[in-house]
Design a protein around this motif. Structure first.
Motif, PDB file in Angstrom:
ATOM      1  N   LEU A  17       2.789  -2.388   4.529  1.00  0.00           N
ATOM      2  CA  LEU A  17       2.503  -0.961   4.618  1.00  0.00           C
ATOM      3  C   LEU A  17       3.811  -0.184   4.700  1.00  0.00           C
ATOM      4  O   LEU A  17       4.864  -0.746   5.000  1.00  0.00           O
ATOM      5  CB  LEU A  17       1.648  -0.676   5.852  1.00  0.00           C
ATOM      6  N   GLN A  18       3.740   1.117   4.475  1.00  0.00           N
ATOM      7  CA  GLN A  18       4.936   1.949   4.493  1.00  0.00           C
ATOM      8  C   GLN A  18       5.348   2.288   5.924  1.00  0.00           C
ATOM      9  O   GLN A  18       4.616   2.054   6.887  1.00  0.00           O
ATOM     10  CB  GLN A  18       4.658   3.240   3.721  1.00  0.00           C
ATOM     11  N   GLU A  19       6.512   2.878   6.047  1.00  0.00           N
ATOM     12  CA  GLU A  19       7.037   3.308   7.343  1.00  0.00           C
ATOM     13  C   GLU A  19       6.144   4.392   7.952  1.00  0.00           C
ATOM     14  O   GLU A  19       5.742   5.335   7.274  1.00  0.00           O
ATOM     15  CB  GLU A  19       8.454   3.850   7.148  1.00  0.00           C
ATOM     16  N   LEU A  20       5.839   4.254   9.255  1.00  0.00           N
ATOM     17  CA  LEU A  20       5.085   5.267  10.011  1.00  0.00           C
ATOM     18  C   LEU A  20       3.780   5.642   9.308  1.00  0.00           C
ATOM     19  O   LEU A  20       3.415   6.811   9.216  1.00  0.00           O
ATOM     20  CB  LEU A  20       5.956   6.506  10.252  1.00  0.00           C
ATOM     21  N   HIS A  21       3.059   4.627   8.848  1.00  0.00           N
ATOM     22  CA  HIS A  21       1.832   4.849   8.092  1.00  0.00           C
ATOM     23  C   HIS A  21       0.687   5.375   8.958  1.00  0.00           C
ATOM     24  O   HIS A  21      -0.307   5.873   8.436  1.00  0.00           O
ATOM     25  CB  HIS A  21       1.391   3.551   7.402  1.00  0.00           C
ATOM     26  N   ALA A  22       0.804   5.263  10.289  1.00  0.00           N
ATOM     27  CA  ALA A  22      -0.302   5.660  11.156  1.00  0.00           C
ATOM     28  C   ALA A  22      -0.380   7.166  11.390  1.00  0.00           C
ATOM     29  O   ALA A  22      -1.401   7.659  11.885  1.00  0.00           O
ATOM     30  CB  ALA A  22      -0.200   4.947  12.503  1.00  0.00           C
TER      31      ALA A  22
ATOM     32  N   VAL B  15       0.857  -1.187   0.000  1.00  0.00           N
ATOM     33  CA  VAL B  15       0.000   0.000   0.000  1.00  0.00           C
ATOM     34  C   VAL B  15       0.892   1.235   0.000  1.00  0.00           C
ATOM     35  O   VAL B  15       1.711   1.420   0.895  1.00  0.00           O
ATOM     36  CB  VAL B  15      -0.919   0.022   1.236  1.00  0.00           C
ATOM     37  N   GLN B  16       0.754   2.061  -1.034  1.00  0.00           N
ATOM     38  CA  GLN B  16       1.440   3.348  -1.100  1.00  0.00           C
ATOM     39  C   GLN B  16       0.393   4.428  -0.850  1.00  0.00           C
ATOM     40  O   GLN B  16      -0.572   4.545  -1.604  1.00  0.00           O
ATOM     41  CB  GLN B  16       2.089   3.537  -2.468  1.00  0.00           C
ATOM     42  N   GLN B  17       0.571   5.215   0.222  1.00  0.00           N
ATOM     43  CA  GLN B  17      -0.490   6.128   0.631  1.00  0.00           C
ATOM     44  C   GLN B  17       0.058   7.416   1.215  1.00  0.00           C
ATOM     45  O   GLN B  17       1.195   7.479   1.662  1.00  0.00           O
ATOM     46  CB  GLN B  17      -1.358   5.439   1.700  1.00  0.00           C
ATOM     47  N   PRO B  18      -0.762   8.468   1.235  1.00  0.00           N
ATOM     48  CA  PRO B  18      -0.442   9.627   2.078  1.00  0.00           C
ATOM     49  C   PRO B  18      -0.791   9.298   3.523  1.00  0.00           C
ATOM     50  O   PRO B  18      -1.444   8.289   3.804  1.00  0.00           O
ATOM     51  CB  PRO B  18      -1.355  10.722   1.520  1.00  0.00           C
ATOM     52  N   ALA B  19      -0.370  10.143   4.445  1.00  0.00           N
ATOM     53  CA  ALA B  19      -0.721   9.977   5.851  1.00  0.00           C
ATOM     54  C   ALA B  19      -0.869  11.348   6.484  1.00  0.00           C
ATOM     55  O   ALA B  19      -0.359  12.345   5.961  1.00  0.00           O
ATOM     56  CB  ALA B  19       0.330   9.144   6.584  1.00  0.00           C
ATOM     57  N   TRP B  20      -1.552  11.382   7.621  1.00  0.00           N
ATOM     58  CA  TRP B  20      -1.901  12.635   8.262  1.00  0.00           C
ATOM     59  C   TRP B  20      -1.629  12.554   9.767  1.00  0.00           C
ATOM     60  O   TRP B  20      -1.496  11.454  10.326  1.00  0.00           O
ATOM     61  CB  TRP B  20      -3.385  12.925   8.036  1.00  0.00           C
ATOM     62  N   PRO B  21      -1.571  13.671  10.467  1.00  0.00           N
ATOM     63  CA  PRO B  21      -1.425  13.618  11.923  1.00  0.00           C
ATOM     64  C   PRO B  21      -2.554  12.863  12.611  1.00  0.00           C
ATOM     65  O   PRO B  21      -2.363  12.305  13.698  1.00  0.00           O
ATOM     66  CB  PRO B  21      -1.421  15.101  12.324  1.00  0.00           C
ATOM     67  N   ASP B  22      -3.717  12.840  12.001  1.00  0.00           N
ATOM     68  CA  ASP B  22      -4.883  12.131  12.533  1.00  0.00           C
ATOM     69  C   ASP B  22      -4.712  10.630  12.308  1.00  0.00           C
ATOM     70  O   ASP B  22      -4.810  10.140  11.178  1.00  0.00           O
ATOM     71  CB  ASP B  22      -6.137  12.644  11.820  1.00  0.00           C
ATOM     72  N   LYS B  23      -4.480   9.879  13.394  1.00  0.00           N
ATOM     73  CA  LYS B  23      -4.261   8.437  13.260  1.00  0.00           C
ATOM     74  C   LYS B  23      -5.456   7.732  12.634  1.00  0.00           C
ATOM     75  O   LYS B  23      -5.297   6.838  11.796  1.00  0.00           O
ATOM     76  CB  LYS B  23      -3.970   7.800  14.624  1.00  0.00           C
ATOM     77  N   ALA B  24      -6.662   8.121  13.027  1.00  0.00           N
ATOM     78  CA  ALA B  24      -7.849   7.452  12.504  1.00  0.00           C
ATOM     79  C   ALA B  24      -7.926   7.588  10.987  1.00  0.00           C
ATOM     80  O   ALA B  24      -8.238   6.630  10.273  1.00  0.00           O
ATOM     81  CB  ALA B  24      -9.104   8.022  13.168  1.00  0.00           C
ATOM     82  N   ARG B  25      -7.626   8.773  10.485  1.00  0.00           N
ATOM     83  CA  ARG B  25      -7.676   8.994   9.039  1.00  0.00           C
ATOM     84  C   ARG B  25      -6.588   8.204   8.323  1.00  0.00           C
ATOM     85  O   ARG B  25      -6.836   7.565   7.288  1.00  0.00           O
ATOM     86  CB  ARG B  25      -7.541  10.487   8.738  1.00  0.00           C
ATOM     87  N   SER B  26      -5.388   8.231   8.873  1.00  0.00           N
ATOM     88  CA  SER B  26      -4.277   7.508   8.243  1.00  0.00           C
ATOM     89  C   SER B  26      -4.526   6.006   8.240  1.00  0.00           C
ATOM     90  O   SER B  26      -4.294   5.315   7.238  1.00  0.00           O
ATOM     91  CB  SER B  26      -2.973   7.825   8.985  1.00  0.00           C
ATOM     92  N   LEU B  27      -4.990   5.469   9.363  1.00  0.00           N
ATOM     93  CA  LEU B  27      -5.225   4.028   9.449  1.00  0.00           C
ATOM     94  C   LEU B  27      -6.416   3.595   8.600  1.00  0.00           C
ATOM     95  O   LEU B  27      -6.439   2.473   8.086  1.00  0.00           O
ATOM     96  CB  LEU B  27      -5.411   3.610  10.904  1.00  0.00           C
ATOM     97  N   ALA B  28      -7.398   4.474   8.431  1.00  0.00           N
ATOM     98  CA  ALA B  28      -8.504   4.151   7.527  1.00  0.00           C
ATOM     99  C   ALA B  28      -8.000   4.002   6.091  1.00  0.00           C
ATOM    100  O   ALA B  28      -8.449   3.119   5.348  1.00  0.00           O
ATOM    101  CB  ALA B  28      -9.581   5.234   7.604  1.00  0.00           C
ATOM    102  N   GLU B  29      -7.056   4.847   5.700  1.00  0.00           N
ATOM    103  CA  GLU B  29      -6.455   4.736   4.367  1.00  0.00           C
ATOM    104  C   GLU B  29      -5.675   3.424   4.243  1.00  0.00           C
ATOM    105  O   GLU B  29      -5.748   2.740   3.217  1.00  0.00           O
ATOM    106  CB  GLU B  29      -5.525   5.929   4.121  1.00  0.00           C
ATOM    107  N   SER B  30      -4.935   3.078   5.297  1.00  0.00           N
ATOM    108  CA  SER B  30      -4.207   1.805   5.290  1.00  0.00           C
ATOM    109  C   SER B  30      -5.172   0.632   5.171  1.00  0.00           C
ATOM    110  O   SER B  30      -4.954  -0.303   4.390  1.00  0.00           O
ATOM    111  CB  SER B  30      -3.381   1.657   6.572  1.00  0.00           C
ATOM    112  N   GLU B  31      -6.235   0.671   5.955  1.00  0.00           N
ATOM    113  CA  GLU B  31      -7.190  -0.441   5.949  1.00  0.00           C
ATOM    114  C   GLU B  31      -7.834  -0.612   4.580  1.00  0.00           C
ATOM    115  O   GLU B  31      -8.017  -1.750   4.107  1.00  0.00           O
ATOM    116  CB  GLU B  31      -8.267  -0.219   7.005  1.00  0.00           C
ATOM    117  N   ALA B  32      -8.189   0.484   3.933  1.00  0.00           N
ATOM    118  CA  ALA B  32      -8.794   0.386   2.605  1.00  0.00           C
ATOM    119  C   ALA B  32      -7.862  -0.334   1.641  1.00  0.00           C
ATOM    120  O   ALA B  32      -8.287  -1.187   0.849  1.00  0.00           O
ATOM    121  CB  ALA B  32      -9.151   1.776   2.086  1.00  0.00           C
TER     122      ALA B  32
END
Length: 300
Positions: free
Chosen positions: A42-47, A10-27
């Motif tokens: 998953l990528q480094e520090l994806h949360a 999974v290649q994704q952006p991430a945000w300070p909001d853990k819930a938002r970042s982890l939702a992107e990971s889960e998708a």
């Protein structure tokens, strides 16, 4: 006879909001599992956002123990989807002791191992030495460059800055790793010119493909994407370049992502490492009697 393994990242952006970042990971994880992936990374520090652009003590509040909320959530996903899942944690090991840790979850077995990043950078915008203690040489399931055994094979998991060191990949290979995996967070300084950006990214891809060639192993690399501003406003921030890829044991690119969010799925023939090592027997021809100086910082 081939032994096929479907691997995804999974290649994704991430945000300070853990819930938002982890939702992107889960998708991404769910999409890949539905497509048949057996192993997902998953990528480094994806949360969270990449918080190492500045040195702020309150950022340590983001850290969690190995079996904290994020780790437990990753374990539950691996079990539900019947996959091996490689995630990343900002680990709180003890008060004042924190690690950048890759964690492996195996279907219904939960956490089967973890690797604490060994090489820690300290550059403008990448102030990781402020936050992370290097991994230990001997720490149970997190022994230095020790592969992690899973139901799908032995994984040589390394993290980001480790990817520039051929010694790390070689030690994983010598310990029986069947895959090299690199969760990563790397990007450009926006002030770099286009030529410098291209040189950096091409070098990054080349060095990791070379680890596949030198060790006769497939390599899986997951990087983040998107612009993340410097919270202090002192710099323009970082443009994470993506470029995640999967290559075979001769360094051949099997899939290569661009600079946007992306999921990648490749079927690897895990018998090819044996075939490649028979024609390119680097491990056989190593002059181990002549390499003693590799343990020195420099030969003056």
């Amino acid at each position: 006879m081939s032994r096929n393994l479907k691997v995804g990242l999974v290649q994704q952006p991430a945000w300070p909001d853990k819930a938002r970042s982890l939702a992107e990971s889960e998708a991404g994880i769910r999409e890949l599992a539905t497509a048949g992936a057996q192993l997902v990374m998953l990528q480094e520090l994806h949360a969270t956002h990449y918080f190492c652009q500045t040195e702020e003590t309150e950022v340590f509040d983001l850290a969690e123990p190995l079996d904290g909320p994020t780790g437990s959530w990753l374990a539950s996903l691996a079990k539900e989807l019947d996959i091996v899942l490689v995630g990343s944690l900002f680990e709180r090991r003890a008060p004042g002791l924190y690690h950048n840790t890759a964690v492996v979850y195996d279907r219904d077995r939960g956490r089967v191992g973890h690797y604490r990043k060994m090489h820690i950078p300290d550059d403008p915008g990448f102030y990781e030495k402020f936050y992370f203690t290097p991994g230990d040489q001997d720490d149970g399931r997190a022994q230095g460059f020790q592969p992690i055994d899973t139901s799908l094979g032995r994984l040589g998991v390394l993290v980001c800055w480790d990817q520039w060191y051929p010694e790390a990949a070689r030690l994983m290979a010598l310990a029986g790793a069947e895959l090299l995996l690199y969760p990563t967070a790397i990007g450009w300084h926006p002030h770099d010119d286009r030529e410098e950006m291209n040189r950096q990214k091409e070098a990054w891809t080349l060095i990791q493909r070379s680890h596949g060639v030198a060790n006769g192993l497939p390599v899986i690399v997951a990087n983040r994407v998107g612009h993340e501003p410097d919270p202090s406003g002192a710099t323009p921030g970082i443009d994470f370049w993506g470029g995640s890829f999967i290559c075979g044991p001769q360094g051949e690119l099997l899939a290569h992502a661009g600079q946007e969010a992306e999921r990648m799925l490749v079927t690897l023939d895990m018998t090819r490492s044996e075939e490649v090592r028979r024609i390119w027997p680097y491990l056989r021809d190593r002059r181990i009697d002549a390499y003693g100086d590799l343990t020195r910082r420099y030969r003056d």
